[in-house]
Write an enzyme that holds these catalytic residues in place. Structure first.
Site, PDB file in Angstrom:
ATOM      1  CG  HIS A 130      -2.169   1.037   1.506  1.00 48.80           C
ATOM      2  ND1 HIS A 130      -1.766   2.209   1.789  1.00 48.80           N
ATOM      3  CD2 HIS A 130      -3.281   0.750   1.428  1.00 48.80           C
ATOM      4  CE1 HIS A 130      -2.992   2.829   1.517  1.00 48.80           C
ATOM      5  NE2 HIS A 130      -3.780   1.924   1.518  1.00 48.80           N
ATOM      6  CG  ASP A 207       0.330  -2.188   6.160  1.00 50.86           C
ATOM      7  OD1 ASP A 207      -0.657  -2.690   6.918  1.00 50.86           O
ATOM      8  OD2 ASP A 207       0.337  -1.679   5.372  1.00 50.86           O
ATOM      9  CD  GLN A 210      -7.042  -5.120   3.290  1.00 51.83           C
ATOM     10  OE1 GLN A 210      -8.271  -5.302   3.465  1.00 51.83           O
ATOM     11  NE2 GLN A 210      -6.932  -3.794   3.179  1.00 51.83           N
ATOM     12  CE  LYS A 233      -8.182  -0.613   5.412  1.00 51.22           C
ATOM     13  NZ  LYS A 233      -6.916  -0.530   4.673  1.00 51.22           N
ATOM     14  CB  CYS A 371      -3.606   3.033  -1.647  1.00 51.14           C
ATOM     15  SG  CYS A 371      -4.762   4.356  -1.273  1.00 51.14           S
TER      16      CYS A 371
HETATM   17  C1  LIG Z   1      -5.873   0.221   4.510  1.00 52.04           C
HETATM   18  C2  LIG Z   1      -4.388   0.005   4.582  1.00 52.04           C
HETATM   19  C3  LIG Z   1      -3.459   0.870   4.773  1.00 52.04           C
HETATM   20  C4  LIG Z   1      -4.026   2.253   5.291  1.00 52.04           C
HETATM   21  O1  LIG Z   1      -4.684   2.388   6.529  1.00 52.04           O
HETATM   22  P1  LIG Z   1      -5.097   3.724   7.082  1.00 52.04           P
HETATM   23  O2  LIG Z   1      -6.270   3.437   8.182  1.00 52.04           O
HETATM   24  O3  LIG Z   1      -5.880   4.474   5.946  1.00 52.04           O
HETATM   25  O4  LIG Z   1      -3.944   4.422   7.623  1.00 52.04           O
HETATM   26  C5  LIG Z   1      -2.268   0.252   4.776  1.00 52.04           C
HETATM   27  N1  LIG Z   1      -1.944  -0.729   4.358  1.00 52.04           N
HETATM   28  C6  LIG Z   1      -2.959  -1.483   4.042  1.00 52.04           C
HETATM   29  C7  LIG Z   1      -2.360  -3.183   3.681  1.00 52.04           C
HETATM   30  C8  LIG Z   1      -4.274  -1.145   3.910  1.00 52.04           C
HETATM   31  O5  LIG Z   1      -4.911  -2.151   3.859  1.00 52.04           O
END
Ligand SMILES: *Cc1c(COP(=O)(O)O)cnc(C)c1O
Length: 413
Positions: A130, A207, A210, A233, A371
């Site tokens: 992302h 990260d 997701q 999320k 993104c």
């Molecule tokens: C949604 C997402 C982000 C960003 O999250 P925010 O809540 O917008 O800060 C970063 N990495 C991944 C894999 C995502 O799905």
């Protein structure tokens, strides 16, 4: 097998749907079908109730107040931190930092590493990231002279781990990879990635934005240095998230922002910083959001991640097979290890046009680059239509999506 059957019996999607008031609304005269869960999840009434309760009964600033409301708010906020600690199996509660979300969490670490990197050091990212796990590191490299290396991906949407092996060396200081790709749904082999990085002495940030809707990560078992996620999320509110960091790392990194709450003592000669977690929590945080985040985690755990994952896998298999029956439809990201995200296109039709027509039918999907422009560049496409399923979605909704895509294809070709 007995457990599996037990799980199935307990998981009643019709009952779960009753927890989500928004699923009753109509969009363009049609019942809402919400398939944009990878962008943000919907909020169950149990979490909404916590938000209403906070502002109705004990809204106050935390940590400094002697009065009752401030005490109550502080207790609930810290209780939420403990829930998050337990959920991720962090060793200590101060290793959990409240942030405004994944992006904020990543920026805390990337800016902290400014003090620790030298020119010529190397950091490794993956092709599946992302933008929020790319851009902060590029900014870091610009400031420090460190070099950004990229783990390439293949046609299935998987990372080329052999290539990763070749990128690793004594120069590698940091590796940052997502647990699950938001653009394609690929579940990355993060344990393998972490172990290999540690062999050369590099730290790893995962990260998990997701992954957390589908998986309950165990940070100690993973032995990960940093793990980040967003509440929105995982059935929580927007504007709040978390950063897990190993205590030794969080002690080593400088604070990200200066202000109230993050200090021990302040004078014009010398200011000293507060202990963890407060060192990274300058200013008044999203108190209500943090408490609601804790409730969202309770809510998901009550359903159970095993049940969630197994039901979502069913939806993924069903959706994939149904969509693939449409001629001229391509699915991007066909890894065997995949979460319930389907990214697809129709031959010769722009994804945006399909998304717009689906919205007219009450179906919310995302269109665009999600993104993750490097992923789109890899496939040489401007973007995809992405349908991402949650545990409150149904096969009947997928049938309507498939019908809708067929209709859109007829209208647009
Ligand atoms: C949604 C997402 C982000 C960003 O999250 P925010 O809540 O917008 O800060 C970063 N990495 C991944 C894999 C995502 O799905």
């Amino acid at each position: 097998m007995i457990i599996k059957e037990g799980v199935k019996k307990m998981f009643q999607v019709e009952n779960i749907r009753k927890d989500f008031p928004i699923l009753l609304r109509k969009v363009n005269g049609k019942p809402l079908i919400y398939f944009d869960n990878a962008a943000t999840s919907q909020t169950p009434k149990q979490v909404i109730d916590v938000i209403v309760d906070y502002y109705t009964n004990y809204n106050a600033n935390i940590h400094r107040g002697v009065h009752t409301l401030s005490q109550e708010a502080t207790d609930k906020y810290e209780e939420a931190r403990h829930k998050i600690q337990k959920h991720f199996n962090a060793k200590k509660a101060p290793e959990i930092i409240f942030t405004s979300g994944t992006t904020h969490s990543i920026n805390i670490i990337s800016s902290g590493f400014e003090a620790l990197l030298n020119e010529g050091d190397e950091v490794i990212v993956s092709a599946l990231e992302h933008h929020s796990n790319i851009v902060p590191w590029q900014m870091l490299c610009e400031k420090t002279g460190a070099i950004l290396k990229v783990i390439p991906m293949n046609q299935l949407g998987e990372l080329e781990i052999n290539e990763y092996d070749k990128l690793l060396s004594k120069k590698t200081k940091l590796v940052f990879v997502n647990h699950i790709s938001n653009a394609l749904g690929t579940i990355n082999p993060i344990k393998n990635i972490i172990d290999k990085a540690h062999k050369v002495g590099a730290a790893v940030l995962i990260d998990g934005a997701q992954a957390c809707p589908h998986i309950k990560p165990d940070v100690q078992e993973l032995d990960v240095d940093f793990y980040v996620a967003s509440a929105h999320k995982i059935c929580g509110p927007t504007g709040v998230g978390m950063l897990y960091g190993k205590e030794e790392w969080l002690n080593k990194l400088p604070p990200y922002q200066g202000g109230g709450e993050m200090i021990a003592t302040v004078s014009f000669e010398k200011t000293t910083y507060a202990d963890l977690p407060h060192k990274f929590e300058a200013g008044t945080p999203n108190i209500c959001g943090g408490i609601a985040f804790g409730k969202a985690i309770d809510y998901m755990n009550a359903i159970g991640f095993e049940a969630i994952m197994s039901y979502e896998n069913e939806l993924l298999r069903y959706g994939t097979s149904q969509l693939l029956e449409i001629e001229g439809l391509t699915i991007y990201g066909q890894s065997k290890n995949k979460a319930s995200v389907i990214s697809f296109n129709l031959d010769g039709i722009h994804p945006y046009d399909v998304g717009t027509l689906l919205d007219k039918m009450g179906i919310a999907v995302r269109t665009g680059h999600h993104c993750a422009q490097p992923v789109m560049d890899y496939y040489k496409i401007p973007g995809t239509i992405r349908a991402s399923f949650s545990f409150y979605n149904t096969k009947e909704e997928i049938d309507i999506l498939v019908k809708g895509v067929k209709k859109a294809k007829l209208m647009l070709s």
